[in-house]
Design an enzyme around this catalytic site. Structure first.
Site, PDB file in Angstrom:
ATOM      1  N   LYS A  52       0.840  -1.200   0.000  1.00  0.00           N
ATOM      2  CA  LYS A  52       0.000   0.000   0.000  1.00  0.00           C
ATOM      3  C   LYS A  52       0.876   1.253   0.000  1.00  0.00           C
ATOM      4  O   LYS A  52       0.609   2.218  -0.714  1.00  0.00           O
ATOM      5  CB  LYS A  52      -0.953  -0.012   1.207  1.00  0.00           C
ATOM      6  N   GLN A  96      -4.813  -1.683   9.565  1.00  0.00           N
ATOM      7  CA  GLN A  96      -4.705  -3.005   8.938  1.00  0.00           C
ATOM      8  C   GLN A  96      -5.270  -4.075   9.870  1.00  0.00           C
ATOM      9  O   GLN A  96      -4.939  -4.121  11.050  1.00  0.00           O
ATOM     10  CB  GLN A  96      -3.237  -3.296   8.589  1.00  0.00           C
ATOM     11  N   ASP A 119     -11.080   2.583   3.738  1.00  0.00           N
ATOM     12  CA  ASP A 119     -11.313   1.137   3.652  1.00  0.00           C
ATOM     13  C   ASP A 119     -12.792   0.827   3.430  1.00  0.00           C
ATOM     14  O   ASP A 119     -13.146  -0.293   3.052  1.00  0.00           O
ATOM     15  CB  ASP A 119     -10.893   0.456   4.970  1.00  0.00           C
TER      16      ASP A 119
END
Ligand code: GUN
Length: 293
Positions: A52, A96, A119
């Protein structure tokens, strides 16, 4: 059979995003800034987050990686989330997953300002997505739909079987595939661990989206000729043939299934790179305040 090349499509989209960022820069606008919180040293999470950060560089974004050891407390993490919510330079951020067992993932997700939730995990974004309102759509489902779109795969009226009901992939991709949109407008069946006759249901599918995290679950006898097969699985299976000591393995037994399909995604190089690029697109949208002012 046509292979769906997620790597090539994602490279193209990253270039498109980088061009937009160049334009923003030239006009004196703000460079999109993504932050990522990584707790612990899980091998998979380390790789995803590193990818990422790398994708941010390729797109011309700013990125900030915030690391904690596994013993970080829930309160410490929540305080950092609050700080990021208030930080005007951060356009979007992710935590995460998975998190260590002593931290409530749901509490952390709900603490994130939905306007920075690139997200798309916050209930506000999940709810808006479900009723077709502008929102941050979670990255893997968005990546899958982008692949269907770019390969011009007809989904209208097709029977789409989703294997798996996770909050991150199964549920949202089912909602998107049933929505009256292109791609979408499909008849969707969601199968999970309590579903009897999964094989029969799969055999009636025009499109199979396998997101169980169960290596090689989908075998040739479950796939009808001409089906479209999207493999979301990325299980790290030990291997003595690779330098890393493991091999990313999909939910589909590619070698026996591929020849029956009209289209199929490989693992790696299918859905995985699209997930990251969808996060980049959400970050761009966040930077431009296109969804929420
Ligand atoms: N863990 C597995 N997939 C994801 C994802 O898309 N976002 C975050 N934050 N964690 C994940």
């Amino acid at each position: 059979m046509q292979l769906i090349d997620g790597k090539a499509i994602s490279d193209r989209i990253k270039q498109e995003i980088a061009c937009e960022v160049e334009k923003i820069k030239a006009e004196g606008g703000k460079i999109p800034h993504l932050a990522a919180i990584l707790v612990g040293h899980d091998g998979g999470s380390e790789t995803y987050v590193a990818n990422k950060v790398k994708a941010c560089e390729q797109c011309g974004f700013k990125s900030t990686l915030i690391r904690y050891e596994t013993d970080v407390t829930e309160n410490e993490l929540l305080a950092r989330v609050e700080e990021l919510n208030r930080d005007e330079d951060i356009d979007g951020f992710i935590v995460q997953l998975p998190l260590p067992g002593h931290i409530s993932e749901q509490k952390v997700i709900e603490a994130i300002d939905y306007r920075k939730d690139v997200d798309g995990f916050h209930p506000v974004n999940v709810g808006r997505m479900n009723i077709g309102l502008p929102c941050f759509v979670s990255a893997t489902p968005a990546g899958i739909l982008e692949l269907l779109k770019r390969y011009d795969i007809n989904t209208k009226g097709k029977h789409c079987v989703v294997l798996g009901r996770s909050n991150i992939v199964g549920k949202p991709v089912a909602a998107l595939m049933m929505q009256k949109a292109v791609p979408g407008n499909a008849t969707v069946t969601v199968c999970h661990s309590a579903t009897p006759d999964i094989k029969d249901i799969c055999r009636s599918a025009d499109i199979i989206i396998a997101a169980l995290g169960s290596p090689h679950f989908v075998t040739a006898d479950m796939v009808r000729d001409g089906a479209v097969v999207i493999d979301v699985g990325t299980t790290r299976v030990p291997s003595d043939k690779t330098k890393s000591g493991f091999k990313l393995t999909g939910d589909v037994k590619f070698d026996e299934v591929a020849s029956k399909c009209s289209y199929i995604t490989p693992v790696p190089g299918g859905v995985g790179p699209m997930t990251i690029v969808s996060l980049m697109r959400n970050t761009l949208l966040a930077g431009k305040k296109e969804i929420y002012k």
